[in-house]
Design a protein around this motif. Sequence first.
Motif, mmCIF file in Angstrom:
data_model
loop_
_atom_site.group_PDB
_atom_site.id
_atom_site.type_symbol
_atom_site.label_atom_id
_atom_site.label_comp_id
_atom_site.label_asym_id
_atom_site.label_seq_id
_atom_site.Cartn_x
_atom_site.Cartn_y
_atom_site.Cartn_z
ATOM 1 N N GLU A 27 0.853 -1.190 0.000
ATOM 2 C CA GLU A 27 0.000 0.000 0.000
ATOM 3 C C GLU A 27 0.884 1.233 0.000
ATOM 4 O O GLU A 27 1.960 1.202 0.567
ATOM 5 N N PRO A 28 0.511 2.262 -0.646
ATOM 6 C CA PRO A 28 -0.772 2.494 -1.308
ATOM 7 C C PRO A 28 -0.767 2.153 -2.794
ATOM 8 O O PRO A 28 -1.643 2.579 -3.535
ATOM 9 N N TRP A 29 0.192 1.332 -3.243
ATOM 10 C CA TRP A 29 0.387 1.082 -4.678
ATOM 11 C C TRP A 29 -0.151 -0.252 -5.161
ATOM 12 O O TRP A 29 0.127 -0.653 -6.292
ATOM 13 N N THR A 30 -0.922 -0.969 -4.365
ATOM 14 C CA THR A 30 -1.371 -2.313 -4.740
ATOM 15 C C THR A 30 -2.198 -2.349 -6.024
ATOM 16 O O THR A 30 -2.221 -3.369 -6.699
ATOM 17 N N SER A 31 -2.850 -1.285 -6.392
ATOM 18 C CA SER A 31 -3.671 -1.288 -7.617
ATOM 19 C C SER A 31 -2.916 -0.772 -8.842
ATOM 20 O O SER A 31 -3.501 -0.614 -9.911
ATOM 21 N N TRP A 32 -1.611 -0.539 -8.735
ATOM 22 C CA TRP A 32 -0.811 0.036 -9.809
ATOM 23 C C TRP A 32 -0.991 -0.687 -11.150
ATOM 24 O O TRP A 32 -1.012 -0.069 -12.200
ATOM 25 N N SER A 33 -1.111 -1.995 -11.161
ATOM 26 C CA SER A 33 -1.173 -2.742 -12.420
ATOM 27 C C SER A 33 -2.559 -2.751 -13.063
ATOM 28 O O SER A 33 -2.721 -3.244 -14.166
ATOM 29 N N GLN A 34 -3.566 -2.213 -12.393
ATOM 30 C CA GLN A 34 -4.886 -2.109 -13.012
ATOM 31 C C GLN A 34 -4.807 -1.089 -14.146
ATOM 32 O O GLN A 34 -3.922 -0.246 -14.162
ATOM 33 N N SER A 35 -5.748 -1.147 -15.072
ATOM 34 C CA SER A 35 -5.635 -0.278 -16.242
ATOM 35 C C SER A 35 -6.920 0.444 -16.596
ATOM 36 O O SER A 35 -7.734 -0.069 -17.335
ATOM 37 N N GLY A 36 -7.071 1.640 -16.080
ATOM 38 C CA GLY A 36 -8.084 2.538 -16.601
ATOM 39 C C GLY A 36 -7.467 3.296 -17.767
ATOM 40 O O GLY A 36 -6.260 3.234 -17.996
ATOM 41 N N GLN A 37 -8.289 3.996 -18.515
ATOM 42 C CA GLN A 37 -7.815 4.781 -19.656
ATOM 43 C C GLN A 37 -8.259 6.221 -19.477
ATOM 44 O O GLN A 37 -9.336 6.476 -18.947
ATOM 45 N N ALA A 38 -7.458 7.167 -19.937
ATOM 46 C CA ALA A 38 -7.827 8.587 -19.890
ATOM 47 C C ALA A 38 -7.091 9.328 -20.986
ATOM 48 O O ALA A 38 -6.019 8.904 -21.413
ATOM 49 N N ARG A 39 -7.677 10.423 -21.409
ATOM 50 C CA ARG A 39 -7.010 11.346 -22.337
ATOM 51 C C ARG A 39 -6.721 12.601 -21.536
ATOM 52 O O ARG A 39 -7.624 13.226 -21.005
ATOM 53 N N ALA A 40 -5.447 12.964 -21.434
ATOM 54 C CA ALA A 40 -5.048 14.140 -20.663
ATOM 55 C C ALA A 40 -5.718 15.385 -21.231
ATOM 56 O O ALA A 40 -5.959 15.481 -22.437
ATOM 57 N N GLY A 41 -5.982 16.350 -20.351
ATOM 58 C CA GLY A 41 -6.562 17.608 -20.776
ATOM 59 C C GLY A 41 -5.505 18.573 -21.283
ATOM 60 O O GLY A 41 -4.342 18.509 -20.890
ATOM 61 N N ALA A 42 -5.953 19.500 -22.141
ATOM 62 C CA ALA A 42 -5.067 20.544 -22.648
ATOM 63 C C ALA A 42 -5.222 21.836 -21.857
ATOM 64 O O ALA A 42 -4.393 22.725 -21.942
#
Length: 166
Positions: A27-42
């Motif tokens: 912890e707090p990095w246990t979910s690091w390998s999960q993969s959501g997706q996002a497009r960074a804002g400008a």
Amino acid sequence: MTILAALLIAATPVSIADCASPAPLAEPWTSWSQSGQARAGAQAHGAPALILGRPVVATLIPAAHIQFATPPGKGAKEGYGGLFTLSLKQPARVGIALDGPAWVDVVTGAEAVASVQHGHGPACSGIRKIVWFDLPTGRHLVQIAGSKAATVRVMAADAKANQPVG
């Protein structure tokens, strides 16, 4: 010369490609390998939200197209970057982790927040760097700049997430 070579090797993060298998994370990095997706804002308005403990693979934007709230510490005019929001219900020490080289800033109001600590992630974890900030309650802007890659895995985590109380 041998000491200098040893120091250079110790200072270089271990690539996940150099590992037989990814390291289990605490912890707090246990979910690091999960993969959501996002497009960074400008720009700040409409930038996607980072949620504590939920990593995303972010598609970044050429840096020349980003309206940074404050000038990034490094790499503002080079490579890729993007903006994300981060909202906190209470003050926290928050780590922003990336899987590749890039500059990370957090802006609160109109001011860049000074980092309190930075370093590499655990060996064989896939986390290249973690930058820690002490943040107040409220909405913050996370700025990423200077990435040579057009995507980056990013995660915000509360230092006290899932820690024993006592």
